[in-house]
Design an enzyme around this catalytic site. Structure first.
Site, PDB file in Angstrom:
ATOM      1  N   ASP A 361       1.017  -1.038   0.054  1.00  0.00           N
ATOM      2  CA  ASP A 361      -0.054  -0.037  -0.019  1.00  0.00           C
ATOM      3  C   ASP A 361       0.964   1.240   0.125  1.00  0.00           C
ATOM      4  O   ASP A 361       2.261   0.952   0.312  1.00  0.00           O
ATOM      5  CB  ASP A 361      -0.740  -0.176   1.334  1.00  0.00           C
ATOM      6  CG  ASP A 361      -1.726   0.966   1.175  1.00  0.00           C
ATOM      7  OD1 ASP A 361      -2.236   1.373   0.148  1.00  0.00           O
ATOM      8  OD2 ASP A 361      -2.258   1.455   2.312  1.00  0.00           O
ATOM      9  N   ASP A 640      -6.782  -3.598   3.057  1.00  0.00           N
ATOM     10  CA  ASP A 640      -5.719  -4.394   2.544  1.00  0.00           C
ATOM     11  C   ASP A 640      -5.786  -5.800   3.161  1.00  0.00           C
ATOM     12  O   ASP A 640      -4.821  -6.601   2.711  1.00  0.00           O
ATOM     13  CB  ASP A 640      -4.279  -3.780   3.354  1.00  0.00           C
ATOM     14  CG  ASP A 640      -3.982  -2.396   2.816  1.00  0.00           C
ATOM     15  OD1 ASP A 640      -4.424  -2.173   1.607  1.00  0.00           O
ATOM     16  OD2 ASP A 640      -3.453  -1.465   3.463  1.00  0.00           O
TER      17      ASP A 640
END
Length: 909
Positions: A361, A640
């Protein structure tokens, strides 16, 4: 009228991946006024009564996300033994026990084989159970180390601080800068409220939230509803009050978490050990029956042949493999802990060493997760201290709550004052005084501050969204000259702003004018005839360590790919800054149109994936794994968690959302890619030492078994008894126990280390015959020269002398036992490195000591009473004299074969 009854508690059967967030119902709540909300949730301005709190909690449960239930201790203990290699050993133990009980006479039964196998199974399982238990405790301690509170209004008590778990539907919560939003709630009042939602959406910049009924048609994504705040987001500036409408598993973050309880897919480690287990089983199933048939036919003793065949099967299986693997992983976990890494699942250590693609990320991982003023530009695109000075006056003298933009402006002004002297923030603050103000509101999307100079001059400084500021301007300052704001000039300005936006920056405009009027009487109508002077460009900056960490990962053979929910321009700007190529990019909208096969092809070359939904992150990770990569995913947000589960190794940080930590295999106690790079190197060191044992042990054992086949055909007696063969393997394995601590060459750490059964098979085929060739030379020397000299004649000549034949066979078996052990220990040092052994690369002192001790022990055992009880005879001096020559020839042959193996497979270990 819709009611709270529309939100039913989820039963355990309904709480599945199929359950989705009630989007349409939330849109109705967002469109409701304050009175409707109070009526809907049976609450009031003073908060809920105690009995109402209990009713709400009884109906909807505690305000906690559902976590996968931890297995009881006894079940975790049993699962510690659920390993393919342990299964192979357990099967051999059962067969050995059956053969001993069913076929051997009571006086011939020897439990040593069974005890050794069972001992290895127990030690391996207990080590795994203890180490994973320690890791679980460490991970749980992270979750319980900090208890978060929030401010809640309760009837009769006023505003009180309560743990987040105490919040119920209908509560009125007070939000301030720094607070975590405790549950999904609808705002009933707000002032300059900005909320960080990066953990939910991946957006790096905070979003504005305002009270009042929102536009809630179906075209508005639920995350963009302007009066809704979501559990897990954080208040970065401003304040507000909100009515809670969903708690725990019913929240948006809870709906994301529910799908994570399902089992994860097989990782590279799982597939590697499964392939290697199948390889060993195939060899064992092929060799053991062959040895049984040959020994039975040539020796006539079928019971002895069965026991020997079982010993061959055990000998072909690295008995201590589960223990060595677990020890390597446990040591790797301890080494990682020294690098501020907590290992939740031992297998993840090997996966980390095998990683060749890191998906990460962006927000908070590659960036600092806070906003800075990156550029202060005039309309020609040049840095201009005057523009920063005007912005400073607006932010410094503004009386509203300082939001992130204001703080970034003031911080940059202070920095420029110290660094360049082009701006003197202190002098500006002294030279002007606050006179009046037109505060920010969501319809105007700008704020104007009127400041007064010592001579009475009033200056209006306006700052806000570009379009809204442009709407108040009639002039633009280009090249230091005020120019009418013609369509051509406006187009030029819009192009420059768009260019900044494409580079991932959030742009505000600054305009000024000298004004007249009565202080206190200024209105929005006075925001006219302004002169546009410049832009302010804000950015979530890359971490200072990110560029060097990315470079280090690249050097170590790990490609970094950015998977973010943020805008493409933002992601590209950050990537370019830290050295990630940006030639190939993909956005979520495009991914939505690609088939899995097309995405697999595109994912290979793409480095930036932007505007991704959580499901699209999972698709990208899965596509990379199907393409043959070992993939790690690093993130800290709820969005995530799914991608972590889909990867070979999920990585999170101790400050991440609980759902993210729950899904992770590895938790970093420091949110830094540099720490991860150290962890990958440590994981590779562990993997290399694991591979050493698997390859060396399988190769040596394969060579021994091939030698046994030849000897069984050619010799009139067994070259080694079942117990002698098992003892040989046991001593060899004990010496190998030091492999987890062995040194690893730097060159071996430069590339990912994968567990490939093909490489193990090739190692066995290339090095095993070398061992067998020198075994056969030893057989020839022993049978035709050394043993006849000791026993007083050839085997045929001693046909009538049982004692002499026993001495002949005992000498032969003792000598091969010693030769086999010495060459195996030598092989450890020859095959552990691609460099010159003993000179350019030396083994750890523990491994060197144990291997030397094992070789010495093989020479001493035949001289002892224990050796005699095992059927060994003393080693003759002629064999001791021959052994160095055999060892030297063996070493030269292995080094030559080592070149062939490296040329074929690219690396030795």
């Amino acid at each position: 009228m819709f009611t709270i009854k529309n939100l039913k508690p989820l039963s355990s059967k309904r709480a599945s991946k199929a359950e989705t967030y009630p989007v349409s119902w939330v849109r109705q709540i967002a469109a409701s006024g304050t009175e409707e909300l109070f009526e809907e949730f049976n609450t009031r301005p003073g908060g809920l009564e105690p009995y109402e709190v209990e009713l709400a909690r009884a109906s909807y449960g505690a305000n906690e996300l559902s976590h996968k239930k931890r297995d009881p201790e006894w079940l975790r203990f049993l699962k510690a033994f659920a390993d393919p290699f342990t299964g192979v050993l357990a099967l051999l133990a059962l067969v050995t026990l059956a053969g001993d009980v069913l076929f051997a006479a009571p006086e011939d039964r020897n439990p040593l084989s069974l005890l050794i196998i069972c001992g290895m199974i127990l030690v391996s399982g207990i080590l795994r159970f203890v180490q994973e238990g320690k890791s679980s405790v460490a991970a749980d301690a992270l979750a319980s180390s900090i208890e978060t509170f929030c401010s809640v209004e309760r009837a009769g008590e006023g505003v009180i601080a309560l743990p987040l778990s105490e919040i119920v539907a209908g509560d009125i919560v007070h939000l301030q800068a720094g607070d975590i939003v405790p549950a999904d709630a609808c705002l009933i009042s707000a002032r300059d409220l900005f909320v960080g939602m990066s953990s939910l959406t991946g957006e790096s910049l905070p979003v504005e939230r305002v009270a009042g009924p929102a536009v809630a048609d179906e075209t508005v994504p639920v995350a963009d509803l302007s009066d809704i705040v979501f559990m897990g987001s954080s208040v970065v500036s401003g304040s507000g009050k909100a009515v809670v409408f969903a708690t725990g598993s019913h929240t948006l973050i809870g709906s994301m978490a529910r799908g994570l309880d399902e089992g994860r897919t097989k990782t590279a480690y799982d597939e590697g050990i499964a392939d290697t287990s199948r390889l060993l089983l195939r060899f064992m199933l092929a060799m053991a029956p062959l040895v049984f048939a040959i020994c039975g036919l040539t020796k006539g003793d079928w019971l002895q042949a069965l026991l020997f065949a079982l010993s061959v099967a055990v000998g072909l299986t690295p008995e201590m493999l589960p223990m060595i693997v677990t020890t390597c992983l446990a040591k790797g976990a301890r080494d990682l802990a020294e690098h501020e890494v907590i290992v939740k699942r031992l297998d993840a250590v090997q996966n980390l060493g095998a990683v060749d693609v890191l998906c990460t990320d962006k927000t908070g991982t590659l960036t600092e997760d806070h906003v800075i003023l990156e550029r202060h530009l005039d309309l020609d695109g040049k840095e201009d201290a005057r523009v920063l000075g005007y912005a400073y006056l607006n932010s410094f003298f503004g009386t509203g709550v300082k939001n992130l933009m204001d703080s970034a402006i003031i911080e940059r002004a202070a920095l420029e004052t110290k660094r360049t002297g082009a701006l003197d923030a202190d002098r500006l603050a002294d030279a002007w005084q606050h006179a009046d103000e037109l505060p920010f509101d969501f319809s105007r999307r700008r704020v104007s501050v009127i400041v007064r100079a010592d001579d009475g001059t009033l200056l209006m400084v306006e700052k806000g969204a570009v379009e809204e500021v442009l709407a108040t301007c009639t002039e633009a300052e280009l090249g230091g000259v005020a120019t009418p704001l013609t369509p051509e000039v406006r187009s030029l300005i819009e192009r420059k702003v768009a260019d900044l936006g494409r580079r991932g920056m959030r742009v505000l405009a600054v305009a000024v004018k000298v004004c007249t009027g009565h202080v206190g009487a200024f209105t929005a109508e006075d925001e006219c005839d302004m002169k546009l002077v410049g832009y302010l460009a804000f950015l979530d900056p890359p971490k200072r360590s990110a560029a060097s960490a990315i470079e280090a990962l690249t050097v170590h053979g790990v490609a970094t790919k950015v998977l973010t929910g943020d805008a493409l321009g933002v992601a590209v700007t950050v990537a370019q800054t830290i050295g990630i190529p940006t030639d190939h990019v993909l956005e979520g909208a495009k991914i939505q149109t690609l088939s899995d096969e097309e995405l697999e092809r595109r994912a290979e070359e793409t480095t930036i994936f932007a505007k991704l939904t959580p499901d699209q992150k999972v698709r990208v990770v899965s596509a990379l794994r199907r393409a043959g990569h070992v993939v790690a995913f690093m993130g800290d947000g709820v969005n995530d968690a799914g991608a972590m589960r889909a990867s070979d190794c999920g990585i999170s940080v101790d400050t991440a959302a609980d759902v993210s930590k729950e899904a992770a295999d590895i938790i970093l106690t420091k949110k830094d890619l540099a720490v991860l790079e150290e962890g990958i190197v440590s994981g590779r060191r562990t993997s290399v030492n694991m591979n050493k044992y698997v390859k060396m042990c399988a190769s040596s054992n394969f060579g021994n078994i091939f030698s046994v086949l030849v000897a069984s055909i050619c010799l009139p007696f067994l070259p080694m008894t079942a117990v002698q063969l098992l003892l040989l393997n046991f001593i060899n394995d004990c010496a190998s126990c030091a492999l987890p601590w062995d040194r690893v060459d730097e060159e071996a750490l430069a590339r990912p280390v994968k567990w490939q059964s093909g490489a193990v098979s090739g190692f066995m085929r290339l090095f095993g015959p070398v061992s067998s060739a020198f075994d056969i030379l030893t057989f020839v020397a022993l049978f035709f020269w050394i043993c006849p000299a000791v026993a007083g004649g050839s085997w045929e000549a001693l046909a009538g002398d049982a004692a002499a034949r026993l001495l002949f066979a005992g000498t032969f078996q003792a000598a091969w036992f010693a030769e086999s052990m010495v060459t195996q220990m030598l092989f450890v040092h020859l095959a552990r490195t691609e460099k010159k052994p003993f000179v350019e690369s030396r083994a750890d002192v523990r491994l060197a000591g144990l291997s030397a001790g094992a070789a010495l022990l093989s020479l001493l055992i035949p001289e002892t009473a224990i050796g005699a009880s095992l059927g060994f005879a003393a080693l003759p001096a002629s064999f001791i004299a021959l052994l160095p020559a055999l060892a030297l020839g063996y070493a030269v042959s292995v080094l030559l074969q080592r070149r062939r193996y490296i040329a074929r497979f690219g690396r030795l270990i």
